[in-house]
Design a protein around this motif. Structure first.
Motif, PDB file in Angstrom:
ATOM      1  N   VAL A 112       0.803  -1.226  -0.020  1.00 37.23           N
ATOM      2  CA  VAL A 112       0.059   0.051   0.068  1.00 37.23           C
ATOM      3  C   VAL A 112       1.050   1.239  -0.117  1.00 37.23           C
ATOM      4  CG1 VAL A 112      -1.605   1.131   1.079  1.00 37.23           C
ATOM      5  CG2 VAL A 112      -1.689  -1.272   1.060  1.00 37.23           C
ATOM      6  N   PRO A 113       0.605   2.374  -0.980  1.00 33.39           N
ATOM      7  CA  PRO A 113       1.954   3.071  -1.083  1.00 33.39           C
ATOM      8  C   PRO A 113       0.719   4.308   0.976  1.00 33.39           C
ATOM      9  CG  PRO A 113      -0.271   3.927  -2.423  1.00 33.39           C
ATOM     10  CD  PRO A 113      -0.337   2.154  -1.868  1.00 33.39           C
ATOM     11  N   LYS A 114       1.982   4.833   0.982  1.00 28.05           N
ATOM     12  CA  LYS A 114       1.590   6.154   1.698  1.00 28.05           C
ATOM     13  C   LYS A 114       1.013   7.261   0.994  1.00 28.05           C
ATOM     14  CE  LYS A 114       6.626   5.405   3.645  1.00 28.05           C
ATOM     15  NZ  LYS A 114       7.810   6.355   4.218  1.00 28.05           N
ATOM     16  N   GLY A 115       0.636   7.292  -0.163  1.00 30.81           N
ATOM     17  CA  GLY A 115      -0.213   8.688  -0.698  1.00 30.81           C
ATOM     18  C   GLY A 115      -1.542   7.639  -1.089  1.00 30.81           C
ATOM     19  N   ARG A 116      -1.675   8.174  -2.570  1.00 32.00           N
ATOM     20  CA  ARG A 116      -3.152   7.336  -2.892  1.00 32.00           C
ATOM     21  C   ARG A 116      -3.266   6.904  -4.023  1.00 32.00           C
ATOM     22  NH1 ARG A 116      -2.724  12.328  -0.434  1.00 32.00           N
ATOM     23  NH2 ARG A 116      -1.722  13.034  -2.601  1.00 32.00           N
ATOM     24  N   TYR A 117      -4.284   5.811  -4.159  1.00 29.19           N
ATOM     25  CA  TYR A 117      -4.409   5.592  -5.239  1.00 29.19           C
ATOM     26  C   TYR A 117      -5.367   6.597  -6.403  1.00 29.19           C
ATOM     27  CZ  TYR A 117      -2.565   0.679  -3.715  1.00 29.19           C
ATOM     28  OH  TYR A 117      -2.031  -0.467  -3.852  1.00 29.19           O
ATOM     29  N   VAL A 118      -4.548   6.676  -7.472  1.00 27.87           N
ATOM     30  CA  VAL A 118      -5.861   7.614  -8.101  1.00 27.87           C
ATOM     31  C   VAL A 118      -5.959   6.957  -9.815  1.00 27.87           C
ATOM     32  CG1 VAL A 118      -5.571  10.155  -9.158  1.00 27.87           C
ATOM     33  CG2 VAL A 118      -4.247   9.368  -7.269  1.00 27.87           C
TER      34      VAL A 118
ATOM     35  N   GLY B  19     -11.256  -3.827  -4.116  1.00 27.25           N
ATOM     36  CA  GLY B  19     -10.189  -4.759  -2.665  1.00 27.25           C
ATOM     37  C   GLY B  19      -8.937  -4.465  -3.118  1.00 27.25           C
ATOM     38  N   VAL B  20      -8.945  -2.891  -3.529  1.00 24.39           N
ATOM     39  CA  VAL B  20      -6.816  -2.096  -3.519  1.00 24.39           C
ATOM     40  C   VAL B  20      -7.211  -1.664  -1.929  1.00 24.39           C
ATOM     41  CG1 VAL B  20      -5.555  -0.442  -4.133  1.00 24.39           C
ATOM     42  CG2 VAL B  20      -7.156  -2.119  -5.506  1.00 24.39           C
ATOM     43  N   GLU B  21      -6.396  -1.878  -1.104  1.00 22.01           N
ATOM     44  CA  GLU B  21      -6.104  -1.357   0.131  1.00 22.01           C
ATOM     45  C   GLU B  21      -5.931   0.792  -0.051  1.00 22.01           C
ATOM     46  OE1 GLU B  21      -8.004  -2.796   2.868  1.00 22.01           O
ATOM     47  OE2 GLU B  21      -8.471  -4.055   2.106  1.00 22.01           O
ATOM     48  N   GLY B  22      -6.597   1.681   1.057  1.00 20.01           N
ATOM     49  CA  GLY B  22      -5.597   2.178   0.895  1.00 20.01           C
ATOM     50  C   GLY B  22      -6.425   3.995   0.484  1.00 20.01           C
ATOM     51  N   ARG B  23      -6.504   4.513   0.044  1.00 22.80           N
ATOM     52  CA  ARG B  23      -7.381   5.531  -0.249  1.00 22.80           C
ATOM     53  C   ARG B  23      -7.652   5.401  -1.927  1.00 22.80           C
ATOM     54  NH1 ARG B  23      -9.969  10.892   0.356  1.00 22.80           N
ATOM     55  NH2 ARG B  23      -9.758  12.261  -0.835  1.00 22.80           N
TER      56      ARG B  23
END
Length: 526
Positions: free
Chosen positions: A30-36, A190-194
């Motif tokens: 999971v990145p520290k930022g976001r999934y865009v 199913g992707v964890e994070g923002r």
């Protein structure tokens, strides 16, 4: 039940199932930022507008990469096409954007047709006078009594037929765009994070072609005594996309995805170059005789708002924002970057176990003149729902962990009836990755399996879930053993990819893998 065999025996059965070292887990990735996810609705975009947005997006990506974001680039070409999977590779992302700028744009002919139709409705000579003896205008002072109503009705109905035909095309275009967008939203569930989806397109209307019908109505309302002239609000209900927008909003809320929509239409340019030639004096007289005030040329800005009604809905329902009239694209993207980067996580746990339902959410803050954007609803996701989401994320985006060392392999497909076939699938998991409970002369375990498939048209169906019980006799149990399960899936011809998600229900550890179906599918009787 599973079959337990040694590593040596497993190689003899299926070499592809030889277990390897565990891959990094989804949480570790999971990145520290976001999934865009950048989704371009190519079927609605004009080439000129798309090119401007693509060029400006390069700086938007640079700014996001500095915040440790990862980006995906997708395209609606009639189906969901993943141009660039989630990555932080800036040069690769920019190269993909430049490639899109050179691709054909389907929206050019569409927008040209709609503009031509609206001009026609504005300019068409619906009303003409009846000529009396000697060429004089019949009726007193050439007023309403002098109008040729049979001609006016025929002209109005012909225009309405053209509007209805174009409305049907627009309805199907928008409905298809929502379906493709939903495919992407379900993939990122199913992707964890923002997660944020930046939708770039034009004219995402809730009631297709209502803007054109409003023009027709304003010109034809004097004929309501001799023909049916529906109020715009009534006409718009006939082919309304409220259910489709609500379904997409629910999908976004369930996946935790926020929508930011860029309507790339240059409305200023559209209005400046439009040819709204004034109709004849007779048409002006008929328009003003209905009590609407003095007739003035040009477009009604309320008609423009009708074109983005659906986009406004999606932004509000998911806590996002809509950016329209995007002549200054760089300024718009600067604002968008601030919106995407500024957020809070608020956690709340309901009493009792997850119920798998969506629940209304209301967030209040102290202070005046503050507006809070958030999802209208959130999904209290169960473990089976989570596993199904993981399977779809692996299927579409090839994202997910594999701490269980899961290996998926395919045996030869078997023919079936009705354009379908049976695909045997083998799942193999090293025993030392599972938590098995000793029970007398056995070791017991239980796993939950989710299977998702992708067809050749880019469509997915909801993942199928099944619980499997694992029982290994103690005399065959060893840390070097591998648990193997063979399942048979009945599939339609055209299935191209299978993804499997597995959850050890004792330890809670999850894994997913995907595999492509290649070669000829046997037909019935072969």
């Amino acid at each position: 039940n599973f079959e337990a065999i040694s590593r040596r025996e497993l190689v003899a059965v299926a070499a592809e199932a030889e277990p390897t070292e565990a891959e990094p887990s989804a949480a570790a990735g999971v990145p520290k930022g976001r999934y865009v996810a950048l989704l371009f609705d190519n079927l609605s975009l004009e080439r000129r507008n798309r090119k401007q947005v693509l060029a400006a997006l390069e700086s938007f990506i640079d700014e996001g990469l500095e915040q440790n974001d990862v980006f995906l680039i997708a395209l609606n070409t009639g189906k969901l096409e993943i141009v660039k999977p989630f990555t932080s590779n800036g040069p690769g992302l920019k190269a993909a954007l430049r490639g899109l700028a050179q691709a054909p744009a389907s929206g050019d002919s569409l927008k040209k047709s709609k503009r031509y139709l609206k001009r026609t409705v504005y300019n068409e000579e619906i009303y003409r006078t009846v000529q009396g003896p000697g060429g004089n205008v019949a009726g007193e002072a050439g007023g309403a009594d002098s109008i040729d109503y049979s001609y006016a009705v025929a002209s109005s109905q012909r225009l309405l037929t053209e509007i209805n035909n174009m409305r049907r095309l627009e309805y199907e275009r928008i409905r298809q765009a929502l379906q493709v967008t939903d495919e992407l939203v379900r993939a990122v569930a199913g992707v964890e994070g923002r997660k944020a989806v930046v939708w770039v397109g034009e004219d995402l209307a809730l009631r297709p072609l209502l803007d054109v019908y409003n023009v027709w109505y304003s010109r034809c309302v004097p004929l309501e005594t001799v023909m049916t002239v529906l109020q715009p609000e009534v006409w718009g209900e006939d082919l309304k996309l409220d259910r489709e927008f609500a379904a997409l909003a629910a999908s976004a809320q369930a996946s935790g995805t926020t929508f930011y929509l860029i309507d790339a239409s240059d409305r200023d340019r559209e209005l400046a170059t439009a040819d709204y030639t004034p109709p004849s004096a007779v048409s002006v007289f008929m328009a003003e005789s209905t009590g609407g005030g003095a007739w003035t040329p040009g477009a009604n800005l309320a008609e423009v708002r009708d074109l983005t009604e659906g986009a406004h809905y999606m932004a509000l329902a998911t806590g996002g924002a809509l950016y329209e009239n995007t002549r200054d694209v760089e300024r718009v993207l600067d604002t968008l970057a601030d919106q995407v980067a500024t957020y809070y996580y608020l956690g709340y746990r309901r009493d009792g176990p997850p119920d798998g339902k969506r629940h209304d959410v209301k967030v209040r803050v102290h202070g005046d003149n503050l507006r809070v954007r958030h999802h209208d609803q959130v999904l209290d996701r169960t473990e089976p729902q989570r596993l199904a989401d993981l399977a779809v994320a692996r299927l579409r985006l090839d994202i997910g962990g594999n701490e269980l060392g899961l290996k998926v392999s395919l045996d030869e497909p078997e023919p079936s009836d009705g354009g379908r076939f049976i695909q045997p699938v083998q799942l193999a998991i090293p025993v030392n990755r599972l938590v098995l409970v000793p029970d007398a002369d056995r070791h017991l375990g239980q796993i939950l399996v989710a299977v998702a498939v992708l067809d050749d048209e880019g469509n997915t169906a909801p993942a199928h879930l099944v619980r499997l019980r694992l029982a290994i006799p103690s005399d065959r149990y060893s840390e070097d053993a591998v648990a193997v399960q063979r399942i048979r899936l009945l599939m339609r011809e055209g299935t191209r990819r299978i993804a499997v998600g597995v959850r050890d229900e004792v330890s809670g550890i999850e894994a997913s893998q995907a595999i492509a179906i290649s070669g000829e599918v046997p037909s019935a009787g072969s």
